[in-house]
Scaffold this motif. Structure first.
Motif, short mmCIF file in Angstrom:
data_model
loop_
_atom_site.label_atom_id
_atom_site.label_comp_id
_atom_site.label_asym_id
_atom_site.label_seq_id
_atom_site.Cartn_x
_atom_site.Cartn_y
_atom_site.Cartn_z
N PHE A 212 -58.12 -82.01 -32.24
CA PHE A 212 -59.00 -80.84 -32.22
C PHE A 212 -58.20 -79.56 -31.97
O PHE A 212 -58.44 -78.54 -32.62
CB PHE A 212 -60.07 -81.00 -31.14
N ILE A 213 -57.26 -79.62 -31.05
CA ILE A 213 -56.44 -78.44 -30.75
C ILE A 213 -55.54 -78.11 -31.93
O ILE A 213 -55.31 -76.95 -32.26
CB ILE A 213 -55.60 -78.67 -29.48
N GLY A 214 -55.03 -79.15 -32.60
CA GLY A 214 -54.16 -78.92 -33.75
C GLY A 214 -54.89 -78.28 -34.92
O GLY A 214 -54.31 -77.49 -35.66
N ARG A 215 -56.16 -78.62 -35.10
CA ARG A 215 -56.93 -78.08 -36.22
C ARG A 215 -57.48 -76.69 -35.92
O ARG A 215 -57.90 -75.99 -36.84
CB ARG A 215 -58.07 -79.02 -36.59
N LEU A 253 -70.23 -86.88 -28.04
CA LEU A 253 -69.43 -85.76 -27.55
C LEU A 253 -68.42 -85.29 -28.59
O LEU A 253 -68.16 -84.09 -28.73
CB LEU A 253 -68.72 -86.16 -26.25
N ARG A 254 -67.86 -86.24 -29.32
CA ARG A 254 -66.90 -85.89 -30.37
C ARG A 254 -67.58 -85.08 -31.48
O ARG A 254 -67.00 -84.11 -31.98
CB ARG A 254 -66.28 -87.16 -30.95
N ASP A 255 -68.80 -85.46 -31.82
CA ASP A 255 -69.54 -84.70 -32.83
C ASP A 255 -69.83 -83.28 -32.34
O ASP A 255 -69.78 -82.32 -33.13
CB ASP A 255 -70.85 -85.41 -33.17
N GLN A 256 -70.10 -83.14 -31.05
CA GLN A 256 -70.35 -81.81 -30.50
C GLN A 256 -69.10 -80.94 -30.57
O GLN A 256 -69.18 -79.74 -30.89
CB GLN A 256 -70.82 -81.93 -29.05
N VAL A 257 -67.95 -81.54 -30.29
CA VAL A 257 -66.69 -80.79 -30.38
C VAL A 257 -66.41 -80.39 -31.83
O VAL A 257 -65.93 -79.28 -32.10
CB VAL A 257 -65.52 -81.60 -29.79
#
Length: 284
Positions: A212-215, A253-257
């Motif tokens: 997530f941080i990389g994208r 939670l992953r979908d929310q991120v």
């Protein structure tokens, strides 16, 4: 004294963190093996480059390189058109296999005697076995994370989740941490240096390794890391205090991120576009 010993033994046997110990040891072993494999593969490439220097530029993957050295028995004379299918099977690319064969025909490397070729082959076998063992340890870590912390693994990944658990000491300690602590977990030196020099504090620690941080864009990394740390704190608490392990919470939670990442990216893009339009209108 006997009562004290019995109490200590019972306390160790009933340790709530005993399921976390294999994860901590496994991720430590993986990190050490990654360093060792890179070092050993670099030594293999330097050694074999005296005989076949062209293959070093063609093949970048350490596992494929060691398998090719084993296939050639340490000598580039075995790299012929007759072995094209075997080379293509290792490289998984027929074009690259043909490129290796063509390079072997005009190679400027020195000749290698049987004794040297045997030692190079043995070293390639050792590197290949280490890579295979590293993959097996990775599968073991994935299985343990799915049992101990399935939601954290579903949210942030097996490697990053296990690193957070190892850094905190246990899943229980991680679940007690605030989201702001999880965000900078692993960047303690940078944090204390910033506090001492009154500079900018770090925005992320081990969580930076997440995809997530990389994208995220350069301006959005701090926002996404803060949001991801909040979700990681929730996931770790669910994993620690739930009786029946499930990954449904982590997937939600992953979908929310993911949605947050898309929203932040679109908001920044539209904001920059509106700024450009206003500047053009002002100039006119």
């Amino acid at each position: 004294m006997g009562l004290g010993h019995s109490y200590s033994r019972a306390k160790c046997a009933q340790d709530v963190n005993r399921q976390d110990k294999p994860i901590t040891q496994a991720i430590a072993l993986i990190e050490q093996m990654d360093k060792d494999i890179n070092t050993f593969a670099m030594r293999l490439k330097e050694w074999y480059a005296w005989h076949f220097p062209e293959m070093t530029k063609i093949v970048n993957d350490n596992a494929i390189y060691s398998k090719l050295v084993l296939l050639f028995d340490g000598k580039r004379d075995a790299c012929t058109d007759d072995n094209k299918e075997a080379i293509a099977e290792v490289t998984m690319d027929e074009g690259k296999a043909q490129e290796i064969i063509d390079a072997a025909k005009i190679s400027m490397g020195m000749d290698m005697n049987d004794g040297d070729a045997l030692q190079v082959k043995k070293w390639a076998e050792r590197v290949n076995s280490l890579i295979a063992f590293r993959a097996a340890i990775g599968d073991y870590l994935k299985d343990r994370m799915n049992v101990v912390a399935p939601n954290l693994a579903a949210l942030i990944g097996d490697i990053v989740g296990s690193k957070l658990i190892a850094k905190a000491g246990s899943l229980t300690n991680l679940s007690k941490c605030a989201a702001s602590t999880i965000q900078i977990l692993g960047a303690e030196k940078a944090l204390f240096r910033a506090l001492k020099t009154k500079g900018k504090t770090p925005k992320y620690g081990l969580i930076f390794n997440s995809t997530f941080i990389g994208r995220a864009g350069l301006k959005n990394k701090g926002k996404i890391s803060r949001y991801l740390a909040n979700k990681a704190a929730i996931a770790s608490r669910v994993d620690n205090f739930s009786e029946y392990p499930t990954s449904k919470f982590g997937e939600a939670l992953r979908d929310q991120v993911e949605e947050r990442l898309k929203f932040v990216s679109l908001f920044i893009t539209s904001f920059n576009w509106s700024q450009k339009v206003s500047i053009v209108n002002n100039n006119h």
